[in-house]
Design an enzyme around this catalytic site. Structure first.
Site, short mmCIF file in Angstrom:
data_model
loop_
_atom_site.label_atom_id
_atom_site.label_comp_id
_atom_site.label_asym_id
_atom_site.label_seq_id
_atom_site.Cartn_x
_atom_site.Cartn_y
_atom_site.Cartn_z
N GLY A 1 0.75 -1.21 -0.15
CA GLY A 1 0.03 -0.07 0.00
C GLY A 1 0.91 1.37 -0.07
O GLY A 1 2.06 1.15 -0.16
N ASN A 2 0.19 2.44 0.22
CA ASN A 2 1.11 3.56 0.31
C ASN A 2 0.32 4.69 1.12
O ASN A 2 -0.64 4.18 1.96
CB ASN A 2 1.08 4.32 -0.92
CG ASN A 2 -0.36 4.64 -1.54
OD1 ASN A 2 -0.95 5.69 -1.22
ND2 ASN A 2 -0.59 3.97 -2.68
N ARG A 3 1.14 5.78 1.60
CA ARG A 3 0.66 6.49 2.65
C ARG A 3 -0.62 7.33 2.48
O ARG A 3 -0.72 8.23 3.42
CB ARG A 3 1.71 7.14 3.33
CG ARG A 3 2.65 6.09 4.20
CD ARG A 3 4.03 6.94 4.24
NE ARG A 3 3.68 8.09 4.72
CZ ARG A 3 4.21 8.45 6.05
NH1 ARG A 3 4.60 7.57 6.91
NH2 ARG A 3 4.24 9.84 6.46
#
Ligand code: C5P
Length: 399
Positions: free
Chosen positions: A207-209
């Site tokens: 995922g990412n932030r």
């Protein structure tokens, strides 16, 4: 309630009722405004700079000779959606009427195209003096809103017209000036928000932030301006927005398939979601045991914007986002311009996310890259304010 994150400049001049603007400032903040206070030198005899800084939560500049390198009178003139001066003394009315600019506040007023609301407060003799009346009518002719003062008891024992008005009177003038703009009425806009997640096994994902705050702010701002908004939300944990249709997706592949179906029906796509660049080649149905979790085979995800460019029809506008970690503005512009061209975008917003900045925050900073090369540097502002700036650009591209 006003749209969140609108910027308002509160000028305060040297009248005893300056203390009433402390309450005004609080109420403006309750209504979602970000307020910069600009007190005149005389007003600091009534309410000090420290009070304004503590109440506004922002740095307060009181003269033309501070922070000169950031040219504050021009940046503040441009950044604010509205200028409100409360209280306004007879002297300040005279200065404004004659176009003088000998301190920070009068310079800002002269340099700003924002709507201006003036709240005079003074003794009745001064308010009723023909010189003051003439100044008020000059300002009204120039488009300033000048609120009539209230009747009642003055600082001393005298009674008459000249009191600082009830705050509700000020708020209804603000409401009238900042009426919702409906320049996106009849337009269908798709906004993607959040970050895709690419499952590894039933427990883990790539995922990412991205929090989705920017995409949700854009969806709210576009809906407020009358657009029919379809928000495609990738794993954003944020409250739904009244009147906005939402489709929740998890992965880049799901996002692509929703967009392939929906994009042909829209006037504009704002692609603020952060899409994972790769997914695992072989999803494991069972949780991978700790000791076997060493390497992963990855498959590149499709570049969704590149696919969109293939089906884009003339008149449709596509806005991309990019997150870069390069603190030099000229490098951000270079990277953004290359991406804008390679993805056939009309506009691109490049965030500077060095050291994890911007993700999850309510504010942003970066540069808007325009296909016509009219780039706009964005100093630190709220994500709501950026949304309105981007939508202004979008509206002019939609024609
Ligand atoms: O190339 P980069 O990932 O920095 O570009 C960011 C922009 O491209 C964003 O608008 C993002 O939504 C979009 N994007 C995409 N498909 C991908 C990766 C990013 O459409 N696979």
């Amino acid at each position: 309630m006003f749209p969140r994150g609108r910027k308002l400049l509160l000028g305060v001049s040297g009248g005893i009722s300056a203390y009433k603007s402390c309450e005004l400032l609080r109420r403006l903040q309750d209504q979602g405004f970000i307020v910069d206070v600009v007190p005149t030198a005389a007003s600091l005899n009534f309410v000090g700079k420290a009070t304004w800084e503590a109440l506004s939560g922002r740095k307060v500049i009181t003269d033309l000779w501070s922070d000169v390198e950031s040219v504050p009178h021009i940046s503040m003139a441009k950044e604010n959606d509205l200028i409100l001066i409360a209280p306004t003394t007879a002297d300040l009315l005279a200065k404004l009427a004659s176009g003088r600019a000998d301190d920070l506040l009068t310079n800002i007023v002269l340099a700003s195209n924002a709507p201006k609301i003036i709240v005079p407060a003074m003794h009745p003799e001064m308010w009723l003096n023909p010189a003051t009346s003439a100044n008020v009518s000059i300002l009204r002719d120039r488009g300033f809103v000048v609120i009539e003062p209230d009747q009642g008891r003055m600082t001393g024992l005298d009674v008459g017209v000249g009191r600082y008005p009830d705050l509700s009177k000020i708020f209804s003038e603000i409401q009238a000036k900042l009426q919702n703009n409906s320049d996106l009425a009849g337009r269908r806009i798709i906004v993607t928000a959040g970050g895709t997640r690419e499952p590894i096994d039933p427990v883990r994902y790539i995922g990412n932030r991205s929090s989705g705050k920017q995409g949700f702010a854009l969806a709210l701002a576009a809906a407020t301006r009358g657009a029919n908004v379809h928000l495609i939300s990738a794993n954003a944990d944020l409250p739904e927005i009244d009147g906005v249709e939402v489709t929740k997706i998890e992965t880049a592949t799901e996002l692509l398939s929703v967009l392939e179906a929906e994009f042909p029906k829209c006037d504009a796509l704002i692609m603020s979601a952060a899409v994972a660049d790769a997914r695992v080649s072989n999803y494991s149905q069972n949780k991978i045991k700790k000791n076997d979790f060493e390497t992963m085979d990855l498959t590149k995800n499709p570049d969704i914007l590149a696919r969109i460019a293939e089906i884009k029809k003339s008149g449709q506008i596509v806005v991309g986002f990019a997150a870069e970690t390069d603190s030099k503005s000229e490098n951000l512009v270079k990277l953004g311009t290359e991406k804008l061209r390679s993805k056939s975008l009309d506009l691109m917003y490049v965030n500077n996310v060095t050291d994890g900045a911007i993700f999850g925050s309510d504010s942003t900073q970066g540069v808007i890259i325009d296909s016509n090369e009219k780039n706009i540097d964005i100093p630190e502002i709220s994500k709501d304010t950026l949304s309105d700036i981007l939508l202004d650009q979008l509206v002019s591209k939609l024609g």
